[in-house]
Each structure stands twice: as C-alpha cells, then as structure tokens.
Scaffold this active site. Structure first.
Site, PDB file in Angstrom:
ATOM      1  N   HIS A 260       0.848  -1.191   0.000  1.00  0.00           N
ATOM      2  CA  HIS A 260       0.000   0.000   0.000  1.00  0.00           C
ATOM      3  C   HIS A 260       0.880   1.235   0.000  1.00  0.00           C
ATOM      4  O   HIS A 260       1.848   1.331   0.743  1.00  0.00           O
ATOM      5  CB  HIS A 260      -0.908   0.040   1.230  1.00  0.00           C
ATOM      6  CG  HIS A 260      -1.743   1.283   1.294  1.00  0.00           C
ATOM      7  ND1 HIS A 260      -2.898   1.429   0.559  1.00  0.00           N
ATOM      8  CD2 HIS A 260      -1.564   2.449   1.955  1.00  0.00           C
ATOM      9  CE1 HIS A 260      -3.412   2.631   0.788  1.00  0.00           C
ATOM     10  NE2 HIS A 260      -2.617   3.263   1.630  1.00  0.00           N
TER      11      HIS A 260
ATOM     12  N   ASP B 198     -15.316   1.785   7.074  1.00  0.00           N
ATOM     13  CA  ASP B 198     -14.290   2.704   6.585  1.00  0.00           C
ATOM     14  C   ASP B 198     -14.781   3.513   5.402  1.00  0.00           C
ATOM     15  O   ASP B 198     -14.525   4.716   5.317  1.00  0.00           O
ATOM     16  CB  ASP B 198     -13.025   1.932   6.187  1.00  0.00           C
ATOM     17  CG  ASP B 198     -11.991   2.857   5.582  1.00  0.00           C
ATOM     18  OD1 ASP B 198     -11.485   3.724   6.314  1.00  0.00           O
ATOM     19  OD2 ASP B 198     -11.729   2.746   4.374  1.00  0.00           O
TER      20      ASP B 198
ATOM     21  N   SER C 192      -7.955   3.545   8.783  1.00  0.00           N
ATOM     22  CA  SER C 192      -8.587   3.454   7.470  1.00  0.00           C
ATOM     23  C   SER C 192      -7.784   2.544   6.550  1.00  0.00           C
ATOM     24  O   SER C 192      -8.324   1.624   5.921  1.00  0.00           O
ATOM     25  CB  SER C 192      -8.714   4.850   6.855  1.00  0.00           C
ATOM     26  OG  SER C 192      -9.197   4.782   5.531  1.00  0.00           O
TER      27      SER C 192
ATOM     28  N   LYS D 169      -8.771  -1.965   5.724  1.00  0.00           N
ATOM     29  CA  LYS D 169      -8.969  -2.538   4.383  1.00  0.00           C
ATOM     30  C   LYS D 169      -7.896  -3.566   4.065  1.00  0.00           C
ATOM     31  O   LYS D 169      -8.179  -4.631   3.491  1.00  0.00           O
ATOM     32  CB  LYS D 169      -8.973  -1.417   3.340  1.00  0.00           C
ATOM     33  CG  LYS D 169     -10.189  -0.515   3.403  1.00  0.00           C
ATOM     34  CD  LYS D 169     -10.104   0.648   2.444  1.00  0.00           C
ATOM     35  CE  LYS D 169      -9.086   1.670   2.887  1.00  0.00           C
ATOM     36  NZ  LYS D 169      -9.169   2.944   2.155  1.00  0.00           N
TER      37      LYS D 169
END
Length: 424
Positions: A83, A162, A184, A188
């Site tokens: 990410h 979220d 957040s 995920k």
C-alpha cells in the site's frame, strides 16, 4: 453495556481514552445508521484534536474490519500486499504486482481511485481498453491462482465502516488525523487477508505527509497495527518532493510502467519497484532477486496475463490527449527543483484527476517531465509537456507551474529515494 453517541463524543472531547466496548459500539452503530453523520463528525473532530492511543487505534481498526467480511485466500502461494499513501506519478503498483507474482508470491492488490492531486491506480488501469476494476471474491481468488496478481476495486463487503467514515472525514476537515488514517488503511488491508504487507509511506510536497516526523509517526502506527493483527508488516519511508518517474496522469503512467516491465523506464521508478519487491519477497519468505526477474521480461508476461484476465488488451493503443503544450527552458543550466505538488495539481486540472469521487477523468490527460532535478538543460529544451482534451485548462495550469521548477548553474544535492525502513 449501553452507550450513547453523546457519551462517547464527550469522553473523547474531554481527552479520555475510549475503552474497547465504546469503540466497538460506536463503529458498529455508525455503520448501521444508529449513530448519525453529525454525531460521527463530532467524534471524528474530537479524535482529530485529541488523538488516540495505540490501543485505541488498534481497536478502532479491528471494529472497522468486523463491520464487514474478510477474504480468506487459499491460492497455493504466500500472499503479500503493498500500500502506498499516495503521491505524484506514483504508478509503482503497476510494475510491482506482476514482478512480485513472477517471483512466486500472490499479490491481492485492492486499489482505489484518485482524488485531488494524487492519482488512483484504478483510473490508470482503466485507460487500458476493456480492462475492468470490479471483480467478485471468487474471481479475485481464481485470478490469484492462475496469474498470481490481481489489481482491482475493493469488494463492497470489505470494511464498510471505513468507506462510510472516509467520505464523512473528507467533507468535515478531519482527514489529516494519523490514528484515523492508520485505521482506514489497515482495516482494508487486513480485511484483504494477505499474509504480509509492505507500506510505502511518502513524505514531501507531493505526499499527504509533508514532514518526515509526521510520515514516521504514520509509518509506526501502520506497522504497529499490522503486527498487532498478526500480519508481517514493513514500511518504507520514501521521498515525494519531486514527481516519481517522468509521467504524471493515467495512460501516460501505464505506458511508463510497461517500459519498466520491458526492462527500461526511469531509474527512480525501477529503484523503488525493486526496493518494494525485495521487502515483499522477504516478507513472503521467497529468495529471488527481483532486479534480475524484472530485467528478464518475466514480469511483463505476468502483466499481460493480468490485464487480459480482467478483460483488457495489453497490446491496444493507449489514449492520448488531443491538445499538447510544451514548456521550454528559458536558459542553460541544471534543473534544480520540480515541485511534485504543483505538477500533481497541474495534471489534475488538465483532466487526469477529479475534484469529487463521482467526476470522470480524462485517460489521455497528464504531464510528461522531460527533465528532472539534476538534469542538464539548454535554452529552448522541453522541460514539461502538457496533454489534455480541454485546452481551456492550459493557461491556468501554466500559471500554477510558473514557480514549480527552476534552473541553476549547478545540480542540486542528491536526495535518496528510500529514506528509511521501519520494521515490526
């Protein structure tokens, strides 16, 4: 225990630490509509002003994960995800996912769309004719088994709390809260079910975190949450003071990513792709050299299969903006600065990004950086190339870029791309 929204708001307003039961209740009640938007807005502002402890943040993350389903991936390979906190020209997911898959891991990359000056991975990939972002959980698992990599939109069942809270924070001035950002992101990512996670936390003018201190705090929070939830987690702190690579937009970034997958491309994109791949492979327990795999062309073959699996044509021509404007150097010298934020805003105004989530994007719009800091330039040489389908935007973009770059007598001091690594 029975709670009310007002009691939870007051507790955080008065700088008390919320207990597990309060957090579980308020997140669940908000997801179900029992707590109203205006009440959650007040609580988000209280968190923004007074913060959360590491325990509160971890529990808030867990509550958001529990608001929906989690993927249980069984694909015959170790699973590892990446990410990025977002930047300008940050197309790294595109070459990275197929590269790591080519090395033997499975990469379930659930991505998002761009908003404001930072681009979205799904917007970039949708510039490939036929490619589709929406996949079912069964399709995700099947593609991971057959290809090894999937880049797609998150399924609706993952962390719905979220999605609802993020939209609220976006319109209430509470986005820039490290605990809420961390929860957040990690709700995920943990719900995706990957065994390991590598984070690219960017710092600089084009990043969400402008200072190294803030970026380090966010990275530490993210890694801590991952470790607490049994996910092997590492974060790289990377520079985002200048655009990454030479292409900023959608189709232009896909084209640059394909160059990297074919063994070429800008040195900084290659460097960061390989650095992140090394961390991902180490987390997955795979001993292969990603630099050698990238140079071999294996990763490009995985890219082509990944695109085809989602309905796209990897050989189709990519969209190109119908109008171009070239910005030239006014003197000889070295490019000393190129502000990432200004370039990102410029690409957004040309149509590559959106102001609201429902806005369309122009796939062919963007900016090509023909020179980067440290490059020698001569008077009249192209420095920036603007592409758009809406030429009326060009004068405004040029005004915004007027002070975004400069030329000096000598090159600027070199700045490392990877600033640090934070491990759990």
């Amino acid at each position: 225990m029975t709670h009310t929204a007002v009691d939870v708001i007051r507790a955080k307003r008065d700088r008390h630490e919320l207990d597990d039961d309060q957090i579980d209740w308020v997140v669940d009640a908000y997801t179900r509509g029992v707590v109203a938007d205006e009440q959650m807005s007040a609580l988000a502002m209280a968190v923004f002003l007074n913060g959360m402890t590491a325990r509160e943040t971890a529990r808030w993350t867990q509550a958001m994960i529990k608001s929906g389903t989690t993927l249980r991936l069984d694909v015959g390979r170790p699973t590892v995800d990446k990410h990025s906190t977002g930047g300008v020209g940050d197309k790294i997911t595109l070459p990275l996912a197929p590269l790591v898959a080519a090395c033997g891991a499975a990469v379930p990359q659930l991505s998002g769309r761009g908003l404001g000056h930072t681009g979205g991975t799904l917007d970039k990939l949708e510039s490939v004719p036929g490619w589709r972002a929406a996949l079912s959980e069964a399709e995700i698992e099947a593609q991971l088994r057959s290809v090894g990599a999937v880049v797609c939109a998150a399924t609706s069942g993952l962390a719905p709390a979220d999605k609802k809270l993020y939209a609220l924070r976006d319109v209430t001035g509470t986005v820039e809260s490290i605990p809420l950002i961390a929860a957040s992101i990690m709700s995920k990512k943990i719900a995706e079910g990957a065994d390991a996670l590598v984070l690219d936390v960017k710092v600089g003018s084009g990043a969400f975190m402008k200072t190294e201190a803030d970026a380090r705090a966010l990275a530490a929070a993210l890694v801590g949450i991952g470790v607490d939830h049994g996910v092997r987690t590492t974060a790289l702190l990377t520079d985002m003071s200048v655009p990454l690579g030479r292409a900023v937009g959608n189709a232009v970034e896909v084209a640059e990513s394909v160059e990297v997958l074919r063994g070429g491309g800008p040195a900084d994109v290659v460097e960061l792709t390989v650095a992140l791949a090394r961390e991902m492979l180490a987390s997955a327990g795979i001993d292969r050299d990603p630099a050698a795999v990238l140079a071999s062309g294996e990763a490009y073959e995985v890219w082509a299969r990944m695109i085809r699996a989602q309905g796209g044509d990897p050989d189709a021509p990519l969209p190109v903006g119908t109008h171009t404007h070239v910005v030239e150097a006014s003197e000889d010298g070295y490019l000393t600065t190129l502000d990432a934020y200004a370039v990102g805003v410029g690409a957004w105004r040309l149509g590559a990004g959106r102001a609201r989530k429902e806005d369309p994007v122009q796939f062919g719009a963007g900016i090509l950086c023909h020179a980067k800091p440290g490059d020698r330039v001569v008077k009249g040489q192209p420095v920036l190339e603007l592409r758009t389908d809406t030429p009326d935007a060009i004068p405004v973009v040029l005004a915004g870029l007027a002070d975004a770059w400069s030329v000096g007598a000598g090159p600027p001091a070199a700045r490392p791309l990877v600033l640090d690594t934070i491990r759990g």
